[in-house]
Design an enzyme around this catalytic site. Structure first.
Site, PDB file in Angstrom:
ATOM      1  N   GLU A   1      41.036 -40.276  67.605  1.00 41.35           N
ATOM      2  CA  GLU A   1      42.174 -41.311  67.218  1.00 41.35           C
ATOM      3  C   GLU A   1      42.514 -41.856  68.524  1.00 41.35           C
ATOM      4  O   GLU A   1      42.992 -41.095  69.751  1.00 41.35           O
ATOM      5  CB  GLU A   1      43.157 -40.644  66.661  1.00 41.35           C
TER       6      GLU A   1
ATOM      7  N   ARG B   1      57.067 -34.915  74.970  1.00 44.89           N
ATOM      8  CA  ARG B   1      55.866 -33.897  75.842  1.00 44.89           C
ATOM      9  C   ARG B   1      55.619 -34.856  77.041  1.00 44.89           C
ATOM     10  O   ARG B   1      55.205 -35.734  77.315  1.00 44.89           O
ATOM     11  CB  ARG B   1      54.711 -34.041  74.966  1.00 44.89           C
TER      12      ARG B   1
ATOM     13  N   CYS C   1      49.418 -37.051  75.567  1.00 44.48           N
ATOM     14  CA  CYS C   1      47.871 -37.137  75.565  1.00 44.48           C
ATOM     15  C   CYS C   1      47.552 -37.259  77.096  1.00 44.48           C
ATOM     16  O   CYS C   1      46.702 -36.396  77.608  1.00 44.48           O
ATOM     17  CB  CYS C   1      47.354 -38.329  74.972  1.00 44.48           C
TER      18      CYS C   1
ATOM     19  N   LEU D   1      45.454 -44.214  68.400  1.00 45.74           N
ATOM     20  CA  LEU D   1      46.543 -44.732  68.127  1.00 45.74           C
ATOM     21  C   LEU D   1      47.296 -44.397  69.230  1.00 45.74           C
ATOM     22  O   LEU D   1      47.301 -43.447  70.070  1.00 45.74           O
ATOM     23  CB  LEU D   1      47.158 -44.612  67.009  1.00 45.74           C
ATOM     24  N   ARG D   2      48.564 -45.346  69.711  1.00 45.30           N
ATOM     25  CA  ARG D   2      49.698 -45.173  70.452  1.00 45.30           C
ATOM     26  C   ARG D   2      50.780 -44.923  69.646  1.00 45.30           C
ATOM     27  O   ARG D   2      51.262 -45.743  68.791  1.00 45.30           O
ATOM     28  CB  ARG D   2      49.972 -46.395  71.512  1.00 45.30           C
TER      29      ARG D   2
HETATM   30  N1  LIG Z   1      50.164 -38.203  69.696  1.00 49.45           N
HETATM   31  C1  LIG Z   1      49.310 -39.299  70.053  1.00 49.45           C
HETATM   32  O1  LIG Z   1      49.674 -40.018  70.552  1.00 49.45           O
HETATM   33  C2  LIG Z   1      47.911 -38.797  69.776  1.00 49.45           C
HETATM   34  C3  LIG Z   1      46.949 -39.902  70.061  1.00 49.45           C
HETATM   35  C4  LIG Z   1      45.553 -39.741  69.819  1.00 49.45           C
HETATM   36  C5  LIG Z   1      45.095 -38.638  69.603  1.00 49.45           C
HETATM   37  N2  LIG Z   1      45.857 -37.300  69.740  1.00 49.45           N
HETATM   38  C6  LIG Z   1      45.174 -35.969  69.517  1.00 49.45           C
HETATM   39  O2  LIG Z   1      45.550 -35.611  67.922  1.00 49.45           O
HETATM   40  C7  LIG Z   1      45.998 -34.460  68.015  1.00 49.45           C
HETATM   41  C8  LIG Z   1      47.225 -34.108  67.398  1.00 49.45           C
HETATM   42  O3  LIG Z   1      48.077 -34.625  68.071  1.00 49.45           O
HETATM   43  P1  LIG Z   1      49.661 -34.853  67.562  1.00 49.45           P
HETATM   44  O4  LIG Z   1      50.490 -35.633  68.592  1.00 49.45           O
HETATM   45  O5  LIG Z   1      49.667 -35.364  66.181  1.00 49.45           O
HETATM   46  O6  LIG Z   1      50.282 -33.196  67.539  1.00 49.45           O
HETATM   47  P2  LIG Z   1      51.529 -32.808  66.721  1.00 49.45           P
HETATM   48  O7  LIG Z   1      51.852 -31.251  67.686  1.00 49.45           O
HETATM   49  O8  LIG Z   1      52.494 -33.613  66.494  1.00 49.45           O
HETATM   50  O9  LIG Z   1      50.771 -32.204  65.413  1.00 49.45           O
HETATM   51  C9  LIG Z   1      50.009 -31.160  64.981  1.00 49.45           C
HETATM   52  C10 LIG Z   1      50.375 -30.351  63.608  1.00 49.45           C
HETATM   53  O10 LIG Z   1      49.457 -29.696  63.474  1.00 49.45           O
HETATM   54  C11 LIG Z   1      50.097 -28.468  62.728  1.00 49.45           C
HETATM   55  N3  LIG Z   1      48.946 -27.414  62.582  1.00 49.45           N
HETATM   56  C12 LIG Z   1      48.607 -26.591  63.603  1.00 49.45           C
HETATM   57  N4  LIG Z   1      47.571 -25.859  63.174  1.00 49.45           N
HETATM   58  C13 LIG Z   1      47.616 -26.015  61.591  1.00 49.45           C
HETATM   59  C14 LIG Z   1      46.904 -25.357  60.433  1.00 49.45           C
HETATM   60  N5  LIG Z   1      45.879 -24.427  60.848  1.00 49.45           N
HETATM   61  N6  LIG Z   1      46.920 -26.011  59.296  1.00 49.45           N
HETATM   62  C15 LIG Z   1      47.843 -26.998  59.237  1.00 49.45           C
HETATM   63  N7  LIG Z   1      48.885 -27.493  60.100  1.00 49.45           N
HETATM   64  C16 LIG Z   1      48.418 -26.906  61.409  1.00 49.45           C
HETATM   65  C17 LIG Z   1      51.088 -28.295  63.399  1.00 49.45           C
HETATM   66  O11 LIG Z   1      52.236 -27.555  62.704  1.00 49.45           O
HETATM   67  C18 LIG Z   1      51.701 -29.829  63.663  1.00 49.45           C
HETATM   68  O12 LIG Z   1      52.762 -30.166  62.850  1.00 49.45           O
HETATM   69  C19 LIG Z   1      45.607 -33.899  69.363  1.00 49.45           C
HETATM   70  O13 LIG Z   1      44.551 -33.256  69.668  1.00 49.45           O
HETATM   71  C20 LIG Z   1      46.043 -35.061  70.111  1.00 49.45           C
HETATM   72  O14 LIG Z   1      45.572 -34.923  71.490  1.00 49.45           O
HETATM   73  C21 LIG Z   1      47.310 -37.561  69.660  1.00 49.45           C
END
Ligand SMILES: NC(=O)c1ccc[n+]([C@@H]2O[C@H](COP(=O)([O-])OP(=O)(O)OC[C@H]3O[C@@H](n4cnc5c(N)ncnc54)[C@H](O)[C@@H]3O)[C@@H](O)[C@H]2O)c1
Length: 433
Positions: free
Chosen positions: A151, A331, A263, A153-154
């Site tokens: 993904e 973060r 990220c 997205l920003r």
């Molecule tokens: N935040 C961003 O801007 C962004 C952009 C691109 C990619 N990413 C990637 O996407 C991924 C997620 O990032 P995020 O920022 O959404 O993280 P986040 O911490 O906001 O969300 C992760 C969620 O997953 C849940 N979770 C964990 N284990 C679980 C399980 N076994 N079953 C159900 N739920 C579970 C947690 O409770 C949490 O709510 C990461 O790998 C990140 O690097 C993030």
């Protein structure tokens, strides 16, 4: 298509809501029961512009629901997305894959019929192989294709990024999985969004390469900003002067206090580890990480020097604490390095962020205020750390009136140095005379 989204955080919730808006039937699953309870009560646990309306509309139309229990949704799903966190593993910088592995175990127990298991989390090269092995071990009978779909997205512009991406990357060589992924992203196909099919490993690496490149670009202009300060040049004009070259591009050339966020810091570190393990070190990225860490730490000294070098007993007001505007995400925000460094020098900190409520739990000894003007009240210096729109158009006379000294440190180059001087501020910014 029926979609199960494991993880309803910044990525899972936005992706789930957008897939629902594309017309698919989506269940977002999270093991955080309070998050799911809030979502079921119509509340959005994060601050992301437009998300509340998008979620409400799709819930109302019966395409989007939330649950702590994955069984029904995964059993019925054509595609199960894994969108759980992959934070830095404490101490060594490797991506912590424990959430991804746990999600794969859970999915393995529940899949029925042909199911595409899609990794949306940012994961190191080879993680798709691990997920495949976990599922095969737990359920040798399962009919799954494990696909990488990183993904891009920003936060702060997440919905438009998801719905109008520059490209979609899909890592799979399985024809059945390709058909499912094409159908999921059909509205984007109609839009002629480039959809890049690659091998799974290539797709996993594309995400890290993209983030590392952007982090490097920011770090490049930050070093140019330091050089500009040393030689009396203006980094904003350098940015424009190079950014208008189509080969370079104008984006990610804004000098500031160093990159942060959920990220870039963890992904650059993880790429460094992956590359070292593969015997092919990425020295540009190793240097990017080191330069950026040093930069965040140096910001407190920059603020101190605006006050003559000594902040002991001084009151410093901070505007903006999140890692960037339009998100509540704290973060790895630069503020998390700046605040304790200033406190260690003896400064008293008062701060305001429109949405960074989590800062209260992350920072000790900070006096939290409810507006920019309260932050300026009694301050020896005001520091603009995060360029929220409301800090771009401050009533500067009112701000100055409350301050003990008219010192403004603008770490985002929002204001014009000549104008600030004319208004009676002792103004400093990043990389500008
Ligand atoms: N935040 C961003 O801007 C962004 C952009 C691109 C990619 N990413 C990637 O996407 C991924 C997620 O990032 P995020 O920022 O959404 O993280 P986040 O911490 O906001 O969300 C992760 C969620 O997953 C849940 N979770 C964990 N284990 C679980 C399980 N076994 N079953 C159900 N739920 C579970 C947690 O409770 C949490 O709510 C990461 O790998 C990140 O690097 C993030």
């Amino acid at each position: 298509m029926r979609v199960a989204m494991i993880g309803a955080g910044y990525v899972g919730l936005v992706s789930g809501a957008c897939f629902a808006d594309f017309g698919h039937v989506v269940t977002c699953i999270d093991k955080d029961a309070s998050k799911i309870a809030r979502l079921n009560a119509g509340q959005i646990p994060i601050f992301e512009p437009g998300l509340e309306q998008l979620v409400a509309a799709n819930v109302r139309e019966g395409r989007l629901s939330f649950s702590t229990d994955a069984a029904d949704a995964v059993g019925a799903a054509d595609a199960v997305f894994i969108a759980v966190g992959t934070p830095s593993r404490r101490g060594d910088g490797y991506a912590d894959l424990s959430y991804v592995h746990a999600a794969a175990e859970e999915v393995a127990a529940m899949v029925q019929g042909f199911t595409v298991v899609v990794t949306k989390s940012t994961v190191p090269v080879g993680t798709g192989d691990e997920i495949e092995a976990i599922i095969a071990r737990a359920r040798p009978d399962a009919d799954v294709a494990v696909v990488s779909n990183p993904e891009f997205l920003r936060e702060g512009a997440a919905i438009s990024d998801f719905k109008r991406p520059d490209r979609v990357v899909v890592g799979t060589e399985d024809e059945r999985a390709k058909a499912v992924m094409r159908e999921l992203y059909r509205p984007l196909f109609l839009n002629e969004t480039p959809i890049l099919f690659t091998t799974r490993r290539t797709s996993e690496l594309i995400k890290y390469a993209a983030n590392a490149f952007l982090a490097m670009k920011i770090t490049f202009i930050n070093e140019m900003a330091d050089l500009c300060e040393a030689v009396g040049a203006d980094v904003q004009q350098v940015s424009r002067g190079i950014g208008l070259d189509g080969r370079i591009g104008r984006k990610f050339l804004h000098a500031g206090p160093g990159y942060g966020g959920s990220c870039f810091p963890k992904d650059t570190l993880a790429l460094v580890r992956t590359a070292a393990d593969a015997g092919s070190p990425v020295r540009l990225i190793e240097t990017t990480v080191a330069v950026n860490d040093a930069r965040k730490a140096a910001m407190a000294a920059k603020i101190a020097s605006a006050l003559g070098g000594d902040v002991a007993g001084k009151t410093i007001g901070l505007l903006g604490l999140t890692f960037k505007p339009n998100t509540d995400d704290m973060r790895d925000a630069p503020s998390l390095a700046i605040v304790p460094a200033l406190q260690a020098m003896g400064a008293r900190i008062q701060a305001f962020d429109p949405e960074g409520h989590e800062a209260v739990a992350l920072m000790s000894g900070v006096h939290f205020r409810t507006s920019a003007y309260e932050v300026a009240d009694g301050a020896d210096a005001v520091v603009l750390i995060t360029e929220w729109d409301q800090f771009r158009a401050l009533d500067l006379d009112r701000l100055k009136a409350g301050m003990r000294q008219p010192v403004l440190v603008d770490l985002r180059n929002v204001y014009n140095p000549a104008e600030m001087k004319a208004r009676g501020f002792r103004y400093s910014s990043v990389g500008r005379p």
